[in-house]
Design a protein around this motif. Structure first.
Motif, PDB file in Angstrom:
ATOM      1  N   PHE A 188       0.838  -1.201   0.000  1.00 26.67           N
ATOM      2  CA  PHE A 188       0.000   0.000   0.000  1.00 26.67           C
ATOM      3  C   PHE A 188       0.882   1.264   0.000  1.00 26.67           C
ATOM      4  O   PHE A 188       0.692   2.173  -0.801  1.00 26.67           O
ATOM      5  CB  PHE A 188      -0.891  -0.055   1.249  1.00 26.67           C
ATOM      6  N   VAL A 189       1.893   1.263   0.895  1.00 29.54           N
ATOM      7  CA  VAL A 189       2.773   2.432   1.009  1.00 29.54           C
ATOM      8  C   VAL A 189       3.612   2.612  -0.258  1.00 29.54           C
ATOM      9  O   VAL A 189       3.685   3.707  -0.831  1.00 29.54           O
ATOM     10  CB  VAL A 189       3.700   2.285   2.246  1.00 29.54           C
ATOM     11  N   LEU A 190       4.231   1.497  -0.711  1.00 26.85           N
ATOM     12  CA  LEU A 190       5.086   1.594  -1.895  1.00 26.85           C
ATOM     13  C   LEU A 190       4.257   1.945  -3.129  1.00 26.85           C
ATOM     14  O   LEU A 190       4.656   2.769  -3.955  1.00 26.85           O
ATOM     15  CB  LEU A 190       5.828   0.267  -2.096  1.00 26.85           C
ATOM     16  N   GLY A 191       3.069   1.327  -3.234  1.00 21.89           N
ATOM     17  CA  GLY A 191       2.180   1.613  -4.360  1.00 21.89           C
ATOM     18  C   GLY A 191       1.793   3.086  -4.373  1.00 21.89           C
ATOM     19  O   GLY A 191       1.793   3.728  -5.427  1.00 21.89           O
ATOM     20  N   GLY A 192       1.491   3.618  -3.191  1.00 25.44           N
ATOM     21  CA  GLY A 192       1.121   5.040  -3.091  1.00 25.44           C
ATOM     22  C   GLY A 192       2.274   5.938  -3.513  1.00 25.44           C
ATOM     23  O   GLY A 192       2.074   6.894  -4.273  1.00 25.44           O
ATOM     24  N   ALA A 193       3.487   5.606  -3.058  1.00 25.22           N
ATOM     25  CA  ALA A 193       4.661   6.427  -3.406  1.00 25.22           C
ATOM     26  C   ALA A 193       4.910   6.372  -4.907  1.00 25.22           C
ATOM     27  O   ALA A 193       5.190   7.398  -5.543  1.00 25.22           O
ATOM     28  CB  ALA A 193       5.885   5.939  -2.647  1.00 25.22           C
ATOM     29  N   LEU A 194       4.783   5.165  -5.486  1.00 23.43           N
ATOM     30  CA  LEU A 194       5.029   5.032  -6.931  1.00 23.43           C
ATOM     31  C   LEU A 194       3.973   5.785  -7.728  1.00 23.43           C
ATOM     32  O   LEU A 194       4.287   6.474  -8.696  1.00 23.43           O
ATOM     33  CB  LEU A 194       5.044   3.556  -7.334  1.00 23.43           C
ATOM     34  N   LEU A 195       2.706   5.652  -7.287  1.00 20.55           N
ATOM     35  CA  LEU A 195       1.633   6.367  -7.991  1.00 20.55           C
ATOM     36  C   LEU A 195       1.838   7.877  -7.923  1.00 20.55           C
ATOM     37  O   LEU A 195       1.675   8.587  -8.910  1.00 20.55           O
ATOM     38  CB  LEU A 195       0.280   6.013  -7.369  1.00 20.55           C
ATOM     39  N   LEU A 196       2.232   8.346  -6.713  1.00 23.72           N
ATOM     40  CA  LEU A 196       2.481   9.788  -6.562  1.00 23.72           C
ATOM     41  C   LEU A 196       3.658  10.217  -7.436  1.00 23.72           C
ATOM     42  O   LEU A 196       3.616  11.263  -8.077  1.00 23.72           O
ATOM     43  CB  LEU A 196       2.780  10.114  -5.099  1.00 23.72           C
ATOM     44  N   ALA A 197       4.710   9.375  -7.446  1.00 22.20           N
ATOM     45  CA  ALA A 197       5.887   9.714  -8.250  1.00 22.20           C
ATOM     46  C   ALA A 197       5.519   9.749  -9.735  1.00 22.20           C
ATOM     47  O   ALA A 197       5.912  10.666 -10.464  1.00 22.20           O
ATOM     48  CB  ALA A 197       7.002   8.698  -7.991  1.00 22.20           C
ATOM     49  N   LEU A 198       4.730   8.747 -10.160  1.00 25.29           N
ATOM     50  CA  LEU A 198       4.321   8.710 -11.570  1.00 25.29           C
ATOM     51  C   LEU A 198       3.399   9.881 -11.894  1.00 25.29           C
ATOM     52  O   LEU A 198       3.509  10.514 -12.936  1.00 25.29           O
ATOM     53  CB  LEU A 198       3.587   7.399 -11.875  1.00 25.29           C
ATOM     54  N   ALA A 199       2.480  10.152 -10.941  1.00 24.82           N
ATOM     55  CA  ALA A 199       1.527  11.245 -11.167  1.00 24.82           C
ATOM     56  C   ALA A 199       2.238  12.584 -11.253  1.00 24.82           C
ATOM     57  O   ALA A 199       1.816  13.480 -11.978  1.00 24.82           O
ATOM     58  CB  ALA A 199       0.495  11.263 -10.053  1.00 24.82           C
ATOM     59  N   ALA A 200       3.349  12.712 -10.508  1.00 23.67           N
ATOM     60  CA  ALA A 200       4.073  13.997 -10.485  1.00 23.67           C
ATOM     61  C   ALA A 200       5.158  14.064 -11.553  1.00 23.67           C
ATOM     62  O   ALA A 200       5.905  15.026 -11.617  1.00 23.67           O
ATOM     63  CB  ALA A 200       4.701  14.198  -9.104  1.00 23.67           C
ATOM     64  N   ARG A 201       5.239  13.008 -12.389  1.00 27.76           N
ATOM     65  CA  ARG A 201       6.270  12.964 -13.427  1.00 27.76           C
ATOM     66  C   ARG A 201       6.138  14.185 -14.344  1.00 27.76           C
ATOM     67  O   ARG A 201       5.063  14.532 -14.763  1.00 27.76           O
ATOM     68  CB  ARG A 201       6.086  11.688 -14.255  1.00 27.76           C
ATOM     69  N   GLY A 202       7.233  14.817 -14.618  1.00 23.50           N
ATOM     70  CA  GLY A 202       7.198  15.997 -15.480  1.00 23.50           C
ATOM     71  C   GLY A 202       6.643  17.213 -14.773  1.00 23.50           C
ATOM     72  O   GLY A 202       6.299  18.209 -15.400  1.00 23.50           O
ATOM     73  N   GLY A 203       6.536  17.130 -13.436  1.00 19.34           N
ATOM     74  CA  GLY A 203       6.090  18.289 -12.661  1.00 19.34           C
ATOM     75  C   GLY A 203       4.591  18.504 -12.717  1.00 19.34           C
ATOM     76  O   GLY A 203       4.098  19.543 -12.297  1.00 19.34           O
ATOM     77  N   ARG A 204       3.845  17.539 -13.253  1.00 20.59           N
ATOM     78  CA  ARG A 204       2.395  17.733 -13.353  1.00 20.59           C
ATOM     79  C   ARG A 204       1.665  16.470 -12.910  1.00 20.59           C
ATOM     80  O   ARG A 204       1.943  15.376 -13.404  1.00 20.59           O
ATOM     81  CB  ARG A 204       2.032  18.077 -14.813  1.00 20.59           C
ATOM     82  N   ILE A 205       0.750  16.653 -11.974  1.00 20.24           N
ATOM     83  CA  ILE A 205      -0.032  15.524 -11.483  1.00 20.24           C
ATOM     84  C   ILE A 205      -1.093  15.166 -12.535  1.00 20.24           C
ATOM     85  O   ILE A 205      -1.804  16.040 -13.027  1.00 20.24           O
ATOM     86  CB  ILE A 205      -0.734  15.891 -10.160  1.00 20.24           C
ATOM     87  N   THR A 206      -1.141  13.894 -12.888  1.00 23.87           N
ATOM     88  CA  THR A 206      -2.109  13.495 -13.922  1.00 23.87           C
ATOM     89  C   THR A 206      -3.131  12.501 -13.389  1.00 23.87           C
ATOM     90  O   THR A 206      -4.010  12.069 -14.110  1.00 23.87           O
ATOM     91  CB  THR A 206      -1.367  12.847 -15.115  1.00 23.87           C
TER      92      THR A 206
END
Ligand code: SF4
Length: 270
Positions: A74-92
């Motif tokens: 859950f924690v790692l998945g959340g961090a990865l999702l946040l990292a992916l969502a913030a990729r390129g400086g924009r949350i998607t």
């Protein structure tokens, strides 16, 4: 050009209030590091009592291990999702539990690690505010436009011209609109949309106003530290934070870019 805009153009910042760019890349790395540290703590949390649990029942270490594994995923998945969502400086990507993880789980631990790694706290706070704002905008896209009367604009008292004798914290409509600070123009903006504008004397009065007004969302202006604590305290209320401008340093004759406040309002109501 108004005095406020002139100040903004010429502003070079005081040594204590120099602005940082959000720096999302550093924030994301810190978040991944935090997730790994939480996983390591989870492993030890599982490993140490496991030997004792085995004495109670042979299956207990495996049950406990499965719980730790699920929490870790859950924690790692959340961090990865946040990292992916913030990729390129924009949350998607947005989901309510992802915002919960950012605000309630990662941020406090990241501030702790950031201190150890000597990362300026203001940099973490700026990136946090930026990611939060993007999430709130995505949330509004999902839920639809909000009613202006259900919004609240919160301003810090330090935005008022220091020598102004008019009391605007009780009733902002007392402002004579003389142009020596932004309050007059902010009032015009609030009236244009039919939104309540409140000048708070501090965190407590801002929280009290939120409890009284029960808004669906808030546009808040303050320094990074106050915005970050306000966002944490008011969670899950959606808040768009606008960082103030501090030509005289913290807490004295601060200003704000009016176009950013207008944009934040439009992001919620349009
Ligand atoms: S704009 Fe309003 S609050 Fe600001 S200095 Fe003038 S009268 Fe005072």
């Amino acid at each position: 050009m108004s005095k406020a805009v002139k100040k903004e153009v010429n502003w070079e910042g005081s040594p204590t209030s120099k602005g940082y760019s959000p720096g999302l890349a550093g924030f994301v790395w810190l978040m991944v590091l935090t997730a790994l540290a939480i996983l390591a703590a989870g492993f030890f949390f599982w490993y140490i009592p496991t030997r004792g649990l085995g004495n109670i029942h042979p299956a207990l270490p495996y049950v406990f291990g499965a719980v730790v594994l699920v929490l870790g995923a859950f924690v790692l998945g959340g961090a990865l999702l946040l990292a992916l969502a913030a990729r390129g400086g924009r949350i998607t990507y947005y989901s309510p539990w992802l915002r919960w993880m950012l605000v309630k789980l990662f941020l406090p631990i990241m501030v702790l690690f950031g201190g150890v790694l000597k990362m300026p706290k203001i940099k973490i706070e700026r990136a946090f505010i930026e990611i939060n704002n993007q999430m709130v905008r995505l949330m509004k896209k999902k839920r639809g436009a909000m009613k202006p009367e259900k919004l609240l604009i919160l301003m810090p008292h330090c935005i008022q011209f220091d020598d102004c004798a008019i009391k605007v914290t009780r009733n902002v409509k007392n402002c004579a609109g003389c142009g020596r600070c932004e309050i007059g123009e902010l009032l015009t903006l609030a009236n244009e949309f039919g939104i309540t504008l409140y000048i708070s004397t501090g965190g407590t009065s801002a929280r009290r106003k939120v409890v009284e007004h029960r808004p669906d969302a808030v546009v808040a202006v303050a320094c990074e530290r106050d915005l970050t604590s306000g966002l944490q305290d008011s969670y899950p209320l959606p808040v768009i934070g606008v960082v103030n401008i501090r030509p005289q340093g913290y807490c004295l004759d601060t200003t704000v870019a009016l176009k950013e406040v207008r944009q934040a309002i439009l992001d919620l109501v349009a």
